[in-house]
Scaffold this active site. Sequence first.
Site, short mmCIF file in Angstrom:
data_model
loop_
_atom_site.label_atom_id
_atom_site.label_comp_id
_atom_site.label_asym_id
_atom_site.label_seq_id
_atom_site.Cartn_x
_atom_site.Cartn_y
_atom_site.Cartn_z
N LYS A 198 25.77 50.08 49.72
CA LYS A 198 26.59 48.88 49.94
C LYS A 198 27.22 48.98 51.31
CE LYS A 198 27.83 45.26 47.44
NZ LYS A 198 26.96 44.64 46.42
N HIS A 236 17.95 59.59 45.39
CA HIS A 236 16.90 60.05 44.46
C HIS A 236 15.70 59.10 44.51
CE1 HIS A 236 18.67 56.93 41.99
NE2 HIS A 236 17.65 57.02 41.18
N LYS A 265 22.45 50.03 38.64
CA LYS A 265 21.86 48.69 38.46
C LYS A 265 20.36 48.72 38.72
CE LYS A 265 24.50 45.50 40.07
NZ LYS A 265 25.22 44.65 41.02
P1 NAD Z 1 30.08 34.14 48.17
O1 NAD Z 1 30.92 34.60 49.30
O2 NAD Z 1 28.87 33.32 48.45
O3 NAD Z 1 30.97 33.30 47.13
C1 NAD Z 1 32.19 33.75 46.60
C2 NAD Z 1 32.92 32.50 46.11
O4 NAD Z 1 34.11 32.89 45.43
C3 NAD Z 1 33.34 31.58 47.25
O5 NAD Z 1 33.05 30.25 46.90
C4 NAD Z 1 34.85 31.81 47.36
O6 NAD Z 1 35.56 30.68 47.84
C5 NAD Z 1 35.20 32.12 45.92
N1 NAD Z 1 36.43 32.89 45.80
C6 NAD Z 1 36.91 33.82 46.64
N2 NAD Z 1 38.09 34.30 46.17
C7 NAD Z 1 38.32 33.66 45.01
C8 NAD Z 1 39.36 33.71 44.05
N3 NAD Z 1 40.41 34.52 44.21
N4 NAD Z 1 39.27 32.90 42.97
C9 NAD Z 1 38.21 32.08 42.80
N5 NAD Z 1 37.20 31.98 43.67
C10 NAD Z 1 37.27 32.77 44.77
O7 NAD Z 1 29.71 35.45 47.36
P2 NAD Z 1 28.50 35.64 46.35
O8 NAD Z 1 27.36 36.20 47.10
O9 NAD Z 1 28.34 34.43 45.52
O10 NAD Z 1 29.09 36.85 45.47
C11 NAD Z 1 29.99 36.63 44.40
C12 NAD Z 1 30.07 37.89 43.57
O11 NAD Z 1 28.77 38.21 43.07
C13 NAD Z 1 30.55 39.14 44.32
O12 NAD Z 1 31.27 39.96 43.43
C14 NAD Z 1 29.26 39.83 44.69
O13 NAD Z 1 29.42 41.21 44.91
C15 NAD Z 1 28.43 39.54 43.47
N6 NAD Z 1 26.98 39.62 43.68
C16 NAD Z 1 26.36 38.85 44.61
C17 NAD Z 1 24.98 38.93 44.76
C18 NAD Z 1 24.22 38.03 45.72
O14 NAD Z 1 22.97 38.03 45.67
N7 NAD Z 1 24.87 37.27 46.58
C19 NAD Z 1 24.24 39.83 43.98
C20 NAD Z 1 24.91 40.60 43.04
C21 NAD Z 1 26.28 40.48 42.89
#
Ligand code: NAD
Length: 464
Positions: free
Chosen positions: A99, A58, A87
């Site tokens: 995604k 959309h 969002k």
């Molecule tokens: P990332 O890969 O940089 O970091 C994820 C972190 O979580 C790592 O340090 C990893 O070791 C840790 N981790 C993994 N499994 C784990 C567990 N079972 N318990 C505890 N820690 C654990 O990812 P990110 O980009 O920081 O994304 C994190 C979350 O935020 C995701 O759900 C992602 O979808 C969401 N998100 C990210 C962004 C972005 O801009 N990067 C934007 C919106 C939402």
Amino acid sequence: MLDVFNANYDRAAQYVNASPDLLDNIRTCHSMYFMQFPVRIRGEVRLFQAFRAEHSQHRQPTKGGLRFAPHVDLPEVATLAALMTLKCAIVNVPFGGAKGGIALAPRDYTEEELERITRRYTTELIRKNFIGPGVDVPAPDMGTSEREMAWIANTYNMLHPNGLDNLACVTGKPVPQGGIRGRREATGRGVLYALREFFLHQDLVKCTGLSGSMVDKRVVVQGLGNVGSHFARLAQDEDHAVIVGVGEADCTLHAPDGLDIHQVLAWKEKTGSIRDFPGATTLEEPRACLELACDILVPAAIENQITANNASRVRAPLVAEAANSPTTAEADAILRQRGTVIIPDIYANAGGVTVSYFEWVKNLSHMRFGRMAKRVGIQTQRRMITGIEALTGEVFPSALRDDMLHGIDELELVNSGLEETMIDAFQEIVSIMNREGTEDLRTAAFVCGLNKVVMAYEQLGIWP
Ligand code: NAD
């Protein structure tokens, strides 16, 4: 993850003035691409499963992160794409949701191998028209970073010679490759802005039993990746919050008097883990962090962390969901029933896509924000200072003069736009909550997003 989305969607749909068939249409993911491609890895041909889902066109382009994770599959990216649609609507970013993912564990591959896999994935997206500045624009997510975005941009550029807007095919790029200052920390910073705004709404703050602002709040962060590490650093440095616990995939650190997050991050960088960080207790159970005594819990790792099993032991009265879908539907019900206030993922982590939008606009305008206006701004301020000095006969305070004369640069503009966006969206969500009487912020946020998507569908119609 789909059941969580559906539960939240159904709860919100009751407050939305739209026909059930339109609501079903909006819930559904419109385009999904499942691919399996070969890449030569250490002499053998290895097959990779990869995905891209475009939830709703959309608004175009569609937009959403690309994750590298072993468990990623099509239902997961389709659900995350649906979350992205809502969002973007919540924060008034004019994109549909998308995604993508490649099923792999990044640590199993060398940098060179990851580059080959990323470039092959990009090529597959190009072949099926699933990427482009006006089509679908990926960004970093779990397991990916600026590095992968640079490879995607370069691959797209090589295959579209003379394409003037090519750089806008992906966001989250390194700044020298068309990225924007502030994107790296945007999601974490957005979570902090959301929390700051939360503490200005006394009715909500009262429900948590907390008071004041972020200053001195005891915070626990799960996941010290891109989102969690920047959030923790900014909360400590800019708002003087006290980080009393952090969790990673292998353990939890606990320090009731506070951790220096810079030292924890340096320790993690040096040793590859947060384990045995001096001055903190290492708890073997990674999810122990979710149950620590604190004021604010920030899950910033992966989905499904707060579950029916541990929800009743979450002690934080306030949860800010930095990760996508960290709370299961059952856990959400338990927390709601216990009066825990949740700032939901669909709003709380929207800072990333907001600044990605700024980067996309920058790429299409081919100019850094602030470049044209900076000097004019400085000259105007200088004239004002000179005028004030002439009128008062006093010398302008030098610290204030330096502050006023440094000019506004791209980073300040980005942070200002991000702050405005997060504040604006929070206020909109709260006003829906008050007007409709939704039981929580999550439902109000879904209603906020849904209302805008419904309006777009009704105004645009359906064609062909
Ligand atoms: P990332 O890969 O940089 O970091 C994820 C972190 O979580 C790592 O340090 C990893 O070791 C840790 N981790 C993994 N499994 C784990 C567990 N079972 N318990 C505890 N820690 C654990 O990812 P990110 O980009 O920081 O994304 C994190 C979350 O935020 C995701 O759900 C992602 O979808 C969401 N998100 C990210 C962004 C972005 O801009 N990067 C934007 C919106 C939402």
